[in-house]
Design an enzyme around this catalytic site. Structure first.
Site, PDB file in Angstrom:
ATOM      1  N   LYS A  69      19.521 -41.991 -31.368  1.00 38.28           N
ATOM      2  CA  LYS A  69      18.334 -42.206 -30.526  1.00 38.28           C
ATOM      3  C   LYS A  69      18.741 -42.916 -29.241  1.00 38.28           C
ATOM      4  O   LYS A  69      19.589 -43.819 -29.263  1.00 38.28           O
ATOM      5  CB  LYS A  69      17.315 -43.028 -31.323  1.00 38.28           C
ATOM      6  CG  LYS A  69      15.952 -43.189 -30.663  1.00 38.28           C
ATOM      7  CD  LYS A  69      14.978 -43.884 -31.627  1.00 38.28           C
ATOM      8  CE  LYS A  69      13.607 -44.114 -31.025  1.00 38.28           C
ATOM      9  NZ  LYS A  69      12.660 -44.775 -31.943  1.00 38.28           N
ATOM     10  N   SER A 144       8.202 -42.637 -32.614  1.00 43.01           N
ATOM     11  CA  SER A 144       8.830 -42.439 -31.328  1.00 43.01           C
ATOM     12  C   SER A 144      10.192 -41.739 -31.413  1.00 43.01           C
ATOM     13  O   SER A 144      10.672 -41.202 -30.423  1.00 43.01           O
ATOM     14  CB  SER A 144       9.027 -43.789 -30.647  1.00 43.01           C
ATOM     15  OG  SER A 144       9.919 -44.595 -31.395  1.00 43.01           O
ATOM     16  N   SER A 168       8.129 -45.232 -36.799  1.00 41.21           N
ATOM     17  CA  SER A 168       8.738 -44.285 -35.847  1.00 41.21           C
ATOM     18  C   SER A 168       9.855 -43.414 -36.389  1.00 41.21           C
ATOM     19  O   SER A 168      10.282 -42.485 -35.711  1.00 41.21           O
ATOM     20  CB  SER A 168       9.285 -45.047 -34.651  1.00 41.21           C
ATOM     21  OG  SER A 168       8.335 -45.062 -33.644  1.00 41.21           O
TER      22      SER A 168
END
Ligand code: GLN
Length: 487
Positions: A69, A144, A168
């Site tokens: 990420k 997210s 997330s």
């Protein structure tokens, strides 16, 4: 034969039997990343020169491609947190998790898209655009950690790292038909993760099987002197994984499953999700687990979202005050330091982020702190105390991971503060409140979209959560699955 779309376990075996090399896997992975990029936008950066580090010790992850990420610091590789304010930022250090992956020989083929600064649940708020759901391009994958979820669901990589502050990792995993796991708070070092709300932030992973989580966790776990909140563990997760869960006690929350609580927005989709959950409980019983219904004060359940939002916005406002455009990112214009910062922050953050910072500043104002920030902390404590009490008796809490399938991009599909939203869409933040280990695994389809089961356990009992998930996974045909559109 394509090996990259297998699980870590399958790829490991193929490599050990010399059926495929790491170089071939990396090439396949990069090729897929490029093929799908235009359509899905899973990556901020694709690392075309990805290759194994030197001097790697033997390790199950050796030679295996992965993705990271883009709010996790990677030395010499652009790390933007999907925000304009960091659009040119190249870190000079690796996060501890990145160092550990390199030492294990795993190969990062790219940095994945997120909702800006990890604030969001839709995957629609990155500075590079929206991330689409590989099961249906008209729907969002959730956030997210949107790009990591999409990359694993598309079969580009067998695992990816994400961060989880409210849900997330686990929510996009459920929307993407894959496994999403966040550990006990501290079990994986957060050094090098851009903080969103540090009392709630965790690093975790996406995989396509529960066993693969154990491989990744064995690599990333443990005390890190650079993160004073990190924890040591003696558990070897791969060795201790067993699907014998006979006698384990699990509970679900009565108020969450009570159809009467959703009178105003009950529909067939919700009915199917709740029926699917009843089926899952039957499977737990078949596995020899004891399943009980437990009552939880509905006022506390309804308070999860406002409590989460109050704490996370306040912490985010404070944590992100270093993003001034002076040390990081594009410099603003102006004659004074204030003017330069004002310009950089005005241009650098999207409206969504600014809204959270306005709320955070309000919550932290001297005259509001007691009533808002500290009260939210007290409610968090009440919820965590109740959970800890339940974990004295039970090994895990099991609930549906969502109250609806992945929404379409038409946001009016989501009725924000309905009971369905407050109870079924936000309970996974309980795992962040208490730092409880928590996993979602695929458990079926509703309207042709995947849905997930959420399993949460007591602090430091990650192995119990994994074992329960491992056993339940066997009861379903979804292990190793890849999104339908790309099969
Ligand atoms: N969806 C939640 C939010 O918008 C959770 C985000 C997260 O876990 N990073 O804050």
């Amino acid at each position: 034969m394509s090996y990259i779309k297998g699980t870590i376990e399958e790829i490991r075996k193929a490599m050990d039997e010399k059926k495929v090399t790491s170089e071939e896997l990396v090439n396949e992975s990069l090729k897929l990343a490029h093929t799908y990029e235009k359509e899905y936008n899973a990556f901020v950066t694709i690392c075309d020169d990805a290759k194994e580090e030197n001097n790697v010790k033997d390790n199950p992850l050796k030679g295996i491609p992965c993705a990271i990420k883009d709010n996790i610091s990677t030395k010499g590789v652009l790390t933007t947190a999907s925000s304009n304010i960091l659009k040119n930022y190249i870190p000079f250090y690796d996060a501890t998790v990145v160092t550990k992956l390199k030492e294990a020989g795993a190969i990062s083929i790219g940095k994945t898209t997120l909702d800006e600064l990890a604030m969001g649940g839709t995957g629609t708020a990155a500075h590079t655009g929206i991330v689409k759901n590989p099961w249906d391009k008209n729907r969002l994958i959730g956030g997210s950690s949107a790009g990591s979820a999409a990359a694993v669901s598309l079969g580009i990589v067998p695992f990816a790292l994400g961060s989880d502050t409210g849900d997330s990792i686990r929510k996009p995993a459920a929307y993407g038909g894959i496994v999403g796991y966040k550990p006990t708070y501290g079990l994986i070092s957060r050094y090098g993760l851009f903080p969103f709300a540090c009392s709630l932030d965790h690093i975790g992973c996406f995989t396509r099987s529960v066993k693969d989580v154990a491989y990744v966790l064995d690599c990333l776990k443990g005390k890190d002197e650079k993160d004073m909140t990190s924890l040591d563990t003696k558990t070897n997760f791969i060795n201790e994984l067993t699907n014998d869960v006979k006698g384990k006690k699990v509970f679900y929350i009565k108020e969450m499953l009570d159809r009467n609580n959703y009178k105003d927005d009950y529909d067939e989709e919700l009915e199917e999700i709740l029926n699917n959950f009843d089926e899952a409980m039957k499977k737990c019983k078949e596995l020899g687990m004891e399943v009980e219904e437990v009552s939880f004060d509905i006022k506390l359940l309804e308070a999860i979202f406002p409590t989460y939002f109050t704490i996370s916005c306040a912490e985010a406002t404070s944590n992100n005050s270093n993003l001034t455009g002076i040390i990081f990112g594009p410099r603003g214009e102006g004659k004074t330091v204030e003017e330069i910062m004002f310009d950089a922050r005005t241009k650098g953050f999207s409206e969504l982020i600014k809204r959270r910072f306005v709320l955070g500043s309000y919550i932290l104002q001297k005259e509001n702190q007691e009533k808002l920030f500290l009260n939210a902390g007290r409610i968090r404590r009440l919820i965590v105390n109740k959970m800890n009490e339940l974990f004295k008796k039970y090994d895990a809490m099991i609930l549906p991971a969502q109250g609806a399938v992945a929404p379409t991009f038409r946001s009016e599909d989501i009725d924000k503060l309905s009971n369905r939203y407050l109870l079924l869409e936000n309970h996974m933040a309980i795992g962040n409140f208490g730092g409880f280990p928590s996993i979602t695994i695929p458990c079926g389809f509703v309207n042709k979209m995947p849905i997930g089961l959420s399993i949460t356990g007591a602090v430091k009992k990650d192995i119990d959560v994994l074992n329960i998930a491992y056993a339940i996974e066997e009861k379903y045909p979804y292990k190793g699955q890849i999104a339908k559109e790309v099969k």
